[in-house]
Design an enzyme around this catalytic site. Sequence first.
Site, PDB file in Angstrom:
ATOM      1  N   ASP A  55       0.860  -1.192   0.000  1.00 25.75           N
ATOM      2  CA  ASP A  55       0.000   0.000   0.000  1.00 25.75           C
ATOM      3  C   ASP A  55       0.892   1.237   0.000  1.00 25.75           C
ATOM      4  OD1 ASP A  55      -2.773   1.257   0.544  1.00 25.75           O
ATOM      5  OD2 ASP A  55      -1.497   2.168   2.070  1.00 25.75           O
ATOM      6  N   TYR A  60       2.465  10.341   0.300  1.00 26.14           N
ATOM      7  CA  TYR A  60       3.558   9.931   1.183  1.00 26.14           C
ATOM      8  C   TYR A  60       4.908  10.420   0.625  1.00 26.14           C
ATOM      9  CZ  TYR A  60      -0.014   6.669   2.960  1.00 26.14           C
ATOM     10  OH  TYR A  60      -1.164   6.103   3.472  1.00 26.14           O
ATOM     11  N   GLN A 178     -10.511   1.038   3.318  1.00 29.47           N
ATOM     12  CA  GLN A 178      -9.263   1.096   4.094  1.00 29.47           C
ATOM     13  C   GLN A 178      -9.492   2.035   5.286  1.00 29.47           C
ATOM     14  OE1 GLN A 178      -4.667   2.689   3.866  1.00 29.47           O
ATOM     15  NE2 GLN A 178      -5.430   1.652   2.050  1.00 29.47           N
ATOM     16  N   TYR A 205      -5.625  -0.102   8.353  1.00 30.55           N
ATOM     17  CA  TYR A 205      -4.343   0.621   8.475  1.00 30.55           C
ATOM     18  C   TYR A 205      -3.959   0.929   9.919  1.00 30.55           C
ATOM     19  CZ  TYR A 205      -6.431   5.521   8.472  1.00 30.55           C
ATOM     20  OH  TYR A 205      -7.094   6.699   8.718  1.00 30.55           O
ATOM     21  N   LYS A 216       8.064  -1.124  21.651  1.00 30.98           N
ATOM     22  CA  LYS A 216       9.393  -0.503  21.562  1.00 30.98           C
ATOM     23  C   LYS A 216       9.347   0.973  21.989  1.00 30.98           C
ATOM     24  CE  LYS A 216      10.830  -4.270  19.179  1.00 30.98           C
ATOM     25  NZ  LYS A 216      11.087  -4.397  17.772  1.00 30.98           N
ATOM     26  N   ARG A 231       4.145  11.962  14.721  1.00 32.98           N
ATOM     27  CA  ARG A 231       3.640  11.329  15.946  1.00 32.98           C
ATOM     28  C   ARG A 231       3.845  12.207  17.181  1.00 32.98           C
ATOM     29  NH1 ARG A 231       6.601   5.617  14.961  1.00 32.98           N
ATOM     30  NH2 ARG A 231       8.253   7.119  14.479  1.00 32.98           N
ATOM     31  N   ARG A 285       9.892   0.523   7.969  1.00 33.70           N
ATOM     32  CA  ARG A 285      10.870   1.400   7.304  1.00 33.70           C
ATOM     33  C   ARG A 285      12.262   0.801   7.290  1.00 33.70           C
ATOM     34  NH1 ARG A 285      10.396   6.560  11.279  1.00 33.70           N
ATOM     35  NH2 ARG A 285      11.686   7.395   9.626  1.00 33.70           N
TER      36      ARG A 285
HETATM   37  N1  LIG Z   1      -5.523   5.528   4.293  1.00 38.75           N
HETATM   38  C1  LIG Z   1      -5.012   6.256   5.245  1.00 38.75           C
HETATM   39  O1  LIG Z   1      -5.483   7.356   5.554  1.00 38.75           O
HETATM   40  C2  LIG Z   1      -3.829   5.722   5.992  1.00 38.75           C
HETATM   41  C3  LIG Z   1      -3.449   6.302   7.214  1.00 38.75           C
HETATM   42  C4  LIG Z   1      -2.385   5.713   7.903  1.00 38.75           C
HETATM   43  C5  LIG Z   1      -1.721   4.618   7.378  1.00 38.75           C
HETATM   44  N2  LIG Z   1      -2.086   4.107   6.157  1.00 38.75           N
HETATM   45  C6  LIG Z   1      -1.383   2.942   5.556  1.00 38.75           C
HETATM   46  O2  LIG Z   1      -1.221   1.940   6.547  1.00 38.75           O
HETATM   47  C7  LIG Z   1       0.173   1.655   6.712  1.00 38.75           C
HETATM   48  C8  LIG Z   1       0.453   1.201   8.114  1.00 38.75           C
HETATM   49  O3  LIG Z   1       0.108   2.189   9.058  1.00 38.75           O
HETATM   50  P1  LIG Z   1       1.199   3.040   9.845  1.00 38.75           P
HETATM   51  O4  LIG Z   1       2.479   2.995   9.079  1.00 38.75           O
HETATM   52  O5  LIG Z   1       0.550   4.321  10.155  1.00 38.75           O
HETATM   53  O6  LIG Z   1       1.321   2.325  11.249  1.00 38.75           O
HETATM   54  P2  LIG Z   1       1.718   0.883  11.813  1.00 38.75           P
HETATM   55  O7  LIG Z   1       1.778  -0.130  10.762  1.00 38.75           O
HETATM   56  O8  LIG Z   1       0.803   0.676  12.956  1.00 38.75           O
HETATM   57  O9  LIG Z   1       3.184   1.207  12.378  1.00 38.75           O
HETATM   58  C9  LIG Z   1       4.292   1.335  11.514  1.00 38.75           C
HETATM   59  C10 LIG Z   1       5.487   1.885  12.262  1.00 38.75           C
HETATM   60  O10 LIG Z   1       5.793   1.114  13.412  1.00 38.75           O
HETATM   61  C11 LIG Z   1       7.203   1.022  13.592  1.00 38.75           C
HETATM   62  N3  LIG Z   1       7.534  -0.421  13.485  1.00 38.75           N
HETATM   63  C12 LIG Z   1       7.143  -1.294  12.524  1.00 38.75           C
HETATM   64  N4  LIG Z   1       7.611  -2.527  12.775  1.00 38.75           N
HETATM   65  C13 LIG Z   1       8.300  -2.445  13.914  1.00 38.75           C
HETATM   66  C14 LIG Z   1       9.019  -3.389  14.678  1.00 38.75           C
HETATM   67  N5  LIG Z   1       9.108  -4.648  14.293  1.00 38.75           N
HETATM   68  N6  LIG Z   1       9.633  -2.960  15.807  1.00 38.75           N
HETATM   69  C15 LIG Z   1       9.548  -1.659  16.181  1.00 38.75           C
HETATM   70  N7  LIG Z   1       8.873  -0.716  15.494  1.00 38.75           N
HETATM   71  C16 LIG Z   1       8.262  -1.112  14.373  1.00 38.75           C
HETATM   72  C17 LIG Z   1       7.860   1.835  12.466  1.00 38.75           C
HETATM   73  O11 LIG Z   1       8.064   3.170  12.904  1.00 38.75           O
HETATM   74  P3  LIG Z   1       9.336   3.626  13.808  1.00 38.75           P
HETATM   75  O12 LIG Z   1      10.470   2.718  13.500  1.00 38.75           O
HETATM   76  O13 LIG Z   1       9.581   5.034  13.406  1.00 38.75           O
HETATM   77  O14 LIG Z   1       8.829   3.563  15.230  1.00 38.75           O
HETATM   78  C18 LIG Z   1       6.756   1.833  11.416  1.00 38.75           C
HETATM   79  O15 LIG Z   1       6.835   2.922  10.548  1.00 38.75           O
HETATM   80  C19 LIG Z   1       0.866   2.955   6.250  1.00 38.75           C
HETATM   81  O16 LIG Z   1       2.234   2.761   5.951  1.00 38.75           O
HETATM   82  C20 LIG Z   1       0.010   3.306   5.062  1.00 38.75           C
HETATM   83  O17 LIG Z   1       0.369   2.484   3.958  1.00 38.75           O
HETATM   84  C21 LIG Z   1      -3.141   4.639   5.485  1.00 38.75           C
END
Ligand SMILES: NC(=O)c1ccc[n+]([C@@H]2O[C@H](COP(=O)([O-])OP(=O)(O)OC[C@H]3O[C@@H](n4cnc5c(N)ncnc54)[C@H](OP(=O)(O)O)[C@@H]3O)[C@@H](O)[C@H]2O)c1
Length: 321
Positions: A55, A60, A178, A205, A216, A231, A285
């Site tokens: 996605d 972004y 989504q 999401y 973490k 954040r 990331r």
């Molecule tokens: N449609 C929309 O409006 C909308 C809004 C939000 C998101 N999204 C989509 O949903 C996706 C996922 O949501 P999200 O990125 O907001 O949040 P998430 O998946 O809940 O969290 C992702 C973040 O958590 C941390 N992380 C991931 N794996 C980890 C691990 N194994 N250990 C420690 N930290 C870890 C990383 O940030 P750090 O390393 O910086 O802590 C990463 O960027 C987005 O990338 C996007 O594609 C869509």
Amino acid sequence: MQTRKLGYSDLHLTTVGLGTWAIGGEWQWGWGPQDDAESIAAIQRALDLGINWIDTAPAYGVGHSEEIVGRAIAGRREQVIIATKCSLVWDEGSTTTYARLKAESVRREAEDSLRRLNVDVIDLYQIHWPRPDEDVEEAWGAIADMIGEGKIRYAGASNFSVAQLKRVQAIHPVASLQPPYSMLRRDVEELLPYCTANDIGVVAYSPMQAGLLTGKFNKERVASLPDGDWRKQNPFFREPQISANLALVEKLRPIAERNGRPLAQLAIAWVLRRPEVTAAIVGARRPFQIEETAPAGDWTLSQEDIAEIDALLEERDKALA
Ligand SMILES: NC(=O)c1ccc[n+]([C@@H]2O[C@H](COP(=O)([O-])OP(=O)(O)OC[C@H]3O[C@@H](n4cnc5c(N)ncnc54)[C@H](OP(=O)(O)O)[C@@H]3O)[C@@H](O)[C@H]2O)c1
């Protein structure tokens, strides 16, 4: 990894999809500094692990995330389902986005995405935010036209209400919704029955609430988030919520540990416990992050674990009431 069919479509998504918001780098809603080589390695690692969909969105990093995805999937197009979005645009040289859903704008956005991703067709094209509300039908009509032209395969909606879903369904079928969905953000549960009844898939999401549920984070790390990380200003990461959220995470930790799993996987598996949810969009990331989280796609939580988590979530809600 197991797959689930996305609504009425013929797309079979792995239950964990890769989210690429953070790899957009620095912009209005950035996550602080990001290294492109690490981003590409994370995407490729996700594909190596069997994840079959990504996605992204033009917003972004004002085009950067899509470009990085395009570079990372070069030569592997057949292995990956690409989901991107429209509605947030920016002016040349700016990193601030604004909402636009006029047909000519949506068309231009789709052409730009095809070019940045370096693909012939977008598998799932989603309206990122239904704003301005009065232009939603016009945008959906433009997407339906591009499906007819073979540039897009399926249309999806993000951050839509049931009323908005009904409006666009009258024009062209909705393949997916989504919405945000995590232990800390459960309002979408009200929409899930509607989606299932109408054969609309759900791709959830922020299942780890932007990393907060990975275990973490502590108060020191929250306080040291860089200025360019959205954040820092987000209510989930600020008082009065942050203390209650971190306390919850500590109570969840033993549940993950007794299952021999990292906490981040517990957050994702909890979202996937709902059969209406097709897949969780899991942000990463760095390669190690997706290595740690991907196995959640095959973890079915026990009824006992689910009941214990429900009680902890109730406790947290009461603490914040
Ligand atoms: N449609 C929309 O409006 C909308 C809004 C939000 C998101 N999204 C989509 O949903 C996706 C996922 O949501 P999200 O990125 O907001 O949040 P998430 O998946 O809940 O969290 C992702 C973040 O958590 C941390 N992380 C991931 N794996 C980890 C691990 N194994 N250990 C420690 N930290 C870890 C990383 O940030 P750090 O390393 O910086 O802590 C990463 O960027 C987005 O990338 C996007 O594609 C869509």
